[in-house]
Scaffold this motif. Structure first.
Motif, PDB file in Angstrom:
ATOM      1  N   ASN A   1       0.844  -1.191   0.000  1.00 44.42           N
ATOM      2  CA  ASN A   1       0.000   0.000   0.000  1.00 44.42           C
ATOM      3  C   ASN A   1       0.879   1.240   0.000  1.00 44.42           C
ATOM      4  O   ASN A   1       1.532   1.559   0.993  1.00 44.42           O
ATOM      5  CB  ASN A   1      -0.904  -0.031   1.242  1.00 44.42           C
ATOM      6  CG  ASN A   1      -1.849   1.159   1.279  1.00 44.42           C
ATOM      7  OD1 ASN A   1      -1.845   1.999   0.387  1.00 44.42           O
ATOM      8  ND2 ASN A   1      -2.663   1.218   2.321  1.00 44.42           N
ATOM      9  N   GLU A   2       0.897   1.964  -1.140  1.00 44.15           N
ATOM     10  CA  GLU A   2       1.783   3.124  -1.267  1.00 44.15           C
ATOM     11  C   GLU A   2       1.345   4.294  -0.396  1.00 44.15           C
ATOM     12  O   GLU A   2       2.085   5.254  -0.223  1.00 44.15           O
ATOM     13  CB  GLU A   2       1.853   3.570  -2.733  1.00 44.15           C
ATOM     14  CG  GLU A   2       2.570   2.579  -3.630  1.00 44.15           C
ATOM     15  CD  GLU A   2       4.007   2.319  -3.193  1.00 44.15           C
ATOM     16  OE1 GLU A   2       4.680   3.287  -2.802  1.00 44.15           O
ATOM     17  OE2 GLU A   2       4.440   1.162  -3.240  1.00 44.15           O
ATOM     18  N   SER A   3       0.125   4.226   0.150  1.00 42.19           N
ATOM     19  CA  SER A   3      -0.340   5.295   1.039  1.00 42.19           C
ATOM     20  C   SER A   3      -0.026   5.003   2.505  1.00 42.19           C
ATOM     21  O   SER A   3      -0.248   5.853   3.367  1.00 42.19           O
ATOM     22  CB  SER A   3      -1.850   5.495   0.870  1.00 42.19           C
ATOM     23  OG  SER A   3      -2.569   4.339   1.307  1.00 42.19           O
ATOM     24  N   ALA A   4       0.474   3.804   2.783  1.00 44.30           N
ATOM     25  CA  ALA A   4       0.805   3.441   4.167  1.00 44.30           C
ATOM     26  C   ALA A   4       1.987   4.267   4.653  1.00 44.30           C
ATOM     27  O   ALA A   4       2.869   4.629   3.873  1.00 44.30           O
ATOM     28  CB  ALA A   4       1.135   1.956   4.248  1.00 44.30           C
ATOM     29  N   PRO A   5       2.030   4.578   5.944  1.00 44.45           N
ATOM     30  CA  PRO A   5       3.161   5.342   6.476  1.00 44.45           C
ATOM     31  C   PRO A   5       4.480   4.601   6.264  1.00 44.45           C
ATOM     32  O   PRO A   5       4.528   3.377   6.305  1.00 44.45           O
ATOM     33  CB  PRO A   5       2.829   5.445   7.972  1.00 44.45           C
ATOM     34  CG  PRO A   5       1.357   5.255   8.068  1.00 44.45           C
ATOM     35  CD  PRO A   5       1.012   4.292   6.972  1.00 44.45           C
ATOM     36  N   ARG A   6       5.536   5.367   6.024  1.00 43.55           N
ATOM     37  CA  ARG A   6       6.865   4.785   5.820  1.00 43.55           C
ATOM     38  C   ARG A   6       7.692   4.955   7.094  1.00 43.55           C
ATOM     39  O   ARG A   6       7.813   6.055   7.628  1.00 43.55           O
ATOM     40  CB  ARG A   6       7.590   5.438   4.656  1.00 43.55           C
ATOM     41  CG  ARG A   6       8.974   4.825   4.376  1.00 43.55           C
ATOM     42  CD  ARG A   6       9.722   5.618   3.310  1.00 43.55           C
ATOM     43  NE  ARG A   6       9.084   5.492   2.020  1.00 43.55           N
ATOM     44  CZ  ARG A   6       9.316   4.507   1.148  1.00 43.55           C
ATOM     45  NH1 ARG A   6      10.193   3.557   1.473  1.00 43.55           N
ATOM     46  NH2 ARG A   6       8.705   4.454   0.000  1.00 43.55           N
TER      47      ARG A   6
ATOM     48  N   TRP B   1       3.093  -1.643   7.188  1.00 42.77           N
ATOM     49  CA  TRP B   1       3.948  -0.469   7.088  1.00 42.77           C
ATOM     50  C   TRP B   1       4.895  -0.612   5.891  1.00 42.77           C
ATOM     51  O   TRP B   1       5.272  -1.705   5.506  1.00 42.77           O
ATOM     52  CB  TRP B   1       4.791  -0.324   8.348  1.00 42.77           C
ATOM     53  CG  TRP B   1       4.024  -0.266   9.632  1.00 42.77           C
ATOM     54  CD1 TRP B   1       3.570  -1.327  10.361  1.00 42.77           C
ATOM     55  CD2 TRP B   1       3.627   0.893  10.365  1.00 42.77           C
ATOM     56  NE1 TRP B   1       2.918  -0.895  11.487  1.00 42.77           N
ATOM     57  CE2 TRP B   1       2.941   0.464  11.517  1.00 42.77           C
ATOM     58  CE3 TRP B   1       3.802   2.267  10.150  1.00 42.77           C
ATOM     59  CZ2 TRP B   1       2.420   1.353  12.447  1.00 42.77           C
ATOM     60  CZ3 TRP B   1       3.277   3.142  11.081  1.00 42.77           C
ATOM     61  CH2 TRP B   1       2.586   2.690  12.214  1.00 42.77           C
ATOM     62  N   ARG B   2       5.317   0.524   5.359  1.00 41.59           N
ATOM     63  CA  ARG B   2       6.401   0.546   4.377  1.00 41.59           C
ATOM     64  C   ARG B   2       7.703   0.821   5.125  1.00 41.59           C
ATOM     65  O   ARG B   2       7.722   1.609   6.060  1.00 41.59           O
ATOM     66  CB  ARG B   2       6.159   1.619   3.315  1.00 41.59           C
ATOM     67  CG  ARG B   2       4.932   1.347   2.442  1.00 41.59           C
ATOM     68  CD  ARG B   2       4.791   2.405   1.361  1.00 41.59           C
ATOM     69  NE  ARG B   2       4.560   3.724   1.943  1.00 41.59           N
ATOM     70  CZ  ARG B   2       4.853   4.878   1.342  1.00 41.59           C
ATOM     71  NH1 ARG B   2       5.445   4.873   0.147  1.00 41.59           N
ATOM     72  NH2 ARG B   2       4.585   6.032   1.919  1.00 41.59           N
TER      73      ARG B   2
ATOM     74  N   ASP C   1       8.004   8.891   7.422  1.00 45.19           N
ATOM     75  CA  ASP C   1       6.992   9.524   8.266  1.00 45.19           C
ATOM     76  C   ASP C   1       7.326   9.362   9.742  1.00 45.19           C
ATOM     77  O   ASP C   1       6.867  10.149  10.577  1.00 45.19           O
ATOM     78  CB  ASP C   1       5.616   8.895   7.996  1.00 45.19           C
ATOM     79  CG  ASP C   1       5.181   9.069   6.554  1.00 45.19           C
ATOM     80  OD1 ASP C   1       5.021  10.221   6.123  1.00 45.19           O
ATOM     81  OD2 ASP C   1       5.028   8.045   5.861  1.00 45.19           O
TER      82      ASP C   1
END
Length: 235
Positions: free
Chosen positions: A2-7, A30-31, A49
């Motif tokens: 999920n590219e919108s997940a926090p990194r 998480w990324r 993030d």
């Protein structure tokens, strides 16, 4: 992924620990970005993030990395370290870290701490006028505190102390930070102020002040206001 997940940026020199953390966190959605030393971590920090930082790095002291990260941004920093002594926790938190988790730790507790840090980001991006957890309600704009639906009269200092803990809800706030922000820099060593006023707040807000539900002591370090949802995540 999920590219919108926090990194999350992992700054950890031990490869085995880094693999464990990466797998555990990716399973939670998480990324992950990785760094095995302080200098690389500082280079990658702008892409994250949230930062998970080990204090025992090969090239830089973790406290120095924390201070530099805090100069670069206000992104949340969670310290993971085998250093369990109180002075290490205090040094890291006073340097700008948001929370401190001692090794060994459970993946459930780690996830709960990270979720608490994400809530801090959300609180910072929105104007929060009403804080609620369990039977406690605080109207920040009207400076009104209610417990179980009834208003509780608090002094201006008690409200400033409670407000600071609310701004950092679920996270430990050091004695020094509380004293400096509530009473001023000349009182950073007057810990008896905190004992007195935290005792008063607990008598007003806790069913059993001797076994507090909301206003918890981090022995030798500071205090933490615990939200009930965060407590549930750790179970």
């Amino acid at each position: 992924m999920n590219e919108s997940a926090p990194r999350i940026l992992l700054i950890e020199d031990d490869a085995q620990t880094r693999r464990f953390l990466k797998t555990s966190l990716q399973n939670r959605g998480w990324r992950i970005a990785e760094a095995d030393c302080g200098k690389t971590g500082l280079t990658l920090a702008g892409q994250a993030d949230l930062v998970i930082l080990d204090l025992g790095l090969p090239d830089m002291d973790g406290i120095a990395v924390t201070r530099r990260l805090r100069q670069l941004s206000d992104q949340p920093i969670l310290i993971l370290s085998a250093r369990s002594q109180e002075h290490n926790k205090i040094a890291a938190l006073d340097a700008g870290a948001d929370d401190y988790l001692t090794k060994p730790f459970g993946s459930g507790e780690l996830h709960a701490r990270l979720q608490a840090l994400l809530r801090r980001i959300a609180r910072g991006s929105a104007t929060q006028e009403l804080f609620e957890t369990g039977e406690l309600q605080v109207d920040m704009a009207r400076r009104r505190v209610c417990m179980r639906g009834s208003e509780v009269r608090v002094t201006p200092i008690e409200f400033r102390l409670l407000s600071l803990l609310i701004r950092h809800a679920d996270l430990v706030v050091t004695h020094r930070q509380l004293l400096q922000e509530v009473w001023g820099g000349e009182h950073v060593h007057d810990q008896h102020y905190l004992r007195i006023y935290m005792g008063q707040l607990r008598r007003k807000l806790e069913v059993n002040p001797a076994r507090p539900r909301y206003l918890l002591t981090e022995v030798g370090v500071g205090y933490r206001l615990v939200c009930e949802e965060a407590a549930g995540e750790q179970e």
